[in-house]
Scaffold this motif. Structure first.
Motif, short mmCIF file in Angstrom:
data_model
loop_
_atom_site.label_atom_id
_atom_site.label_comp_id
_atom_site.label_asym_id
_atom_site.label_seq_id
_atom_site.Cartn_x
_atom_site.Cartn_y
_atom_site.Cartn_z
N SER A 1 0.84 -1.20 0.00
CA SER A 1 0.00 0.00 0.00
C SER A 1 0.87 1.25 0.00
N ILE A 2 0.52 2.18 -0.87
CA ILE A 2 1.17 3.49 -0.91
C ILE A 2 0.08 4.54 -0.98
N ALA A 3 0.18 5.56 -0.13
CA ALA A 3 -0.77 6.65 -0.16
C ALA A 3 -0.34 7.67 -1.21
N VAL A 4 -1.24 7.98 -2.13
CA VAL A 4 -1.00 8.95 -3.19
C VAL A 4 -1.95 10.12 -2.96
N ASN A 5 -1.40 11.25 -2.52
CA ASN A 5 -2.23 12.39 -2.12
C ASN A 5 -3.31 11.98 -1.12
N GLY A 6 -2.91 11.09 -0.21
CA GLY A 6 -3.82 10.68 0.85
C GLY A 6 -4.76 9.56 0.50
N VAL A 7 -4.65 9.01 -0.72
CA VAL A 7 -5.49 7.91 -1.15
C VAL A 7 -4.70 6.61 -1.07
N CYS A 8 -5.17 5.67 -0.27
CA CYS A 8 -4.48 4.39 -0.15
C CYS A 8 -4.69 3.57 -1.42
N LEU A 9 -3.60 3.26 -2.11
CA LEU A 9 -3.67 2.49 -3.36
C LEU A 9 -2.74 1.30 -3.28
N THR A 10 -3.06 0.25 -4.02
CA THR A 10 -2.30 -0.99 -3.99
C THR A 10 -1.35 -1.07 -5.18
N VAL A 11 -0.10 -1.36 -4.91
CA VAL A 11 0.91 -1.46 -5.96
C VAL A 11 0.64 -2.67 -6.84
N VAL A 12 0.59 -2.43 -8.14
CA VAL A 12 0.42 -3.51 -9.12
C VAL A 12 1.78 -4.03 -9.56
N ASP A 13 2.69 -3.09 -9.84
CA ASP A 13 4.00 -3.49 -10.35
C ASP A 13 5.01 -2.38 -10.03
N VAL A 14 6.28 -2.77 -9.96
CA VAL A 14 7.37 -1.82 -9.73
C VAL A 14 8.45 -2.08 -10.77
N VAL A 15 8.83 -1.02 -11.49
CA VAL A 15 9.90 -1.12 -12.46
C VAL A 15 10.83 0.08 -12.25
N GLY A 16 12.04 -0.20 -11.78
CA GLY A 16 12.98 0.88 -11.48
C GLY A 16 12.41 1.77 -10.39
N ASP A 17 12.33 3.07 -10.66
CA ASP A 17 11.81 4.00 -9.66
C ASP A 17 10.35 4.36 -9.92
N GLU A 18 9.66 3.54 -10.73
CA GLU A 18 8.25 3.78 -11.01
C GLU A 18 7.39 2.61 -10.51
N PHE A 19 6.17 2.95 -10.11
CA PHE A 19 5.22 1.90 -9.72
C PHE A 19 3.87 2.21 -10.33
#
Length: 208
Positions: free
Chosen positions: A40-58
């Motif tokens: 879980s990562i909060a994006v502007n206060g919205v809890c979202l679930t990581v689908v994939d990570v590539v380098g420094d992007e998710f």
């Protein structure tokens, strides 16, 4: 669970519309250091679930309900966003209890030279917002300095203005708001001990 202490300013790099939903790609070198699928990562206060990570992007999927209820509606590549990873069990609790469940959107109104920053907010949330209490604005844990039925103010220090999106807001910008979850639980527990009329009077039309 989060604490409202933003770890870094991230950037939306790609937006893929999917019917009423969308998939976002975001750049965040700090939060991607140990991020993996399902985190879980909060994006502007919205809890979202990581689908994939590539380098420094998710990447994350944003369902239609979230698009409709948050300021992520209409997001475009290049937008800066506040990012925070879910709190580790042995982490330092520096903010307040933040779930990443947005209660409504507010509007940035103004900021004076001392950092006193004003937002308009839905009147239905007013019973949860108290002076010197906690509120989350775009994922940032803040202390309420002033409050009325439809506006509140917070005092932002230079570090917060510099390290989060709140220093870049322009009048009219929408922001995500999350009130203190403890206040909502207290209300729920107390409701059974109050006369029905008292409970009903505390509700706005949008709560029904």
């Amino acid at each position: 669970m989060f604490t409202g202490i933003v770890e870094e300013l991230g950037e939306v790099t790609r937006v893929e519309p999917r019917d009423a939903a969308m998939r976002l790609a975001l750049r965040g070198p700090v939060v991607t250091k140990d991020a993996k699928h399902g985190d879980s990562i909060a994006v502007n206060g919205v809890c979202l679930t990581v689908v994939d990570v590539v380098g420094d992007e998710f990447t994350v999927d944003v369902v239609g309900e979230t698009v409709k209820r948050t300021s992520l509606d209409g997001v475009e590549p290049g937008r800066l966003v506040n990012l925070e990873r879910a709190m580790a069990a042995d982490g330092r609790f520096s903010g307040h209890i933040v779930q990443g469940h947005v209660d409504g959107t507010g509007t940035f109104l103004s900021r004076d030279s001392d950092g006193l920053t004003r937002f308009a907010y839905p009147p239905r949330l007013s019973r949860y917002v108290v002076e010197k209490g906690s509120i989350t604005v775009d994922g940032v844990s803040l202390t309420v300095a002033e409050v009325s039925a439809d506006e509140f103010a917070v005092a932002l220090i230079p570090t917060t203005l510099r390290a989060t999106t709140l220093g870049r807001n322009q009048p009219g910008d929408a922001v995500n708001l999350e009130v203190d979850v403890l206040a909502k639980y207290v209300e729920k527990l107390a409701a059974v001990h109050l006369p029905p009329a008292a409970v009903e009077n505390g509700r706005g039309e949008e709560d029904r």
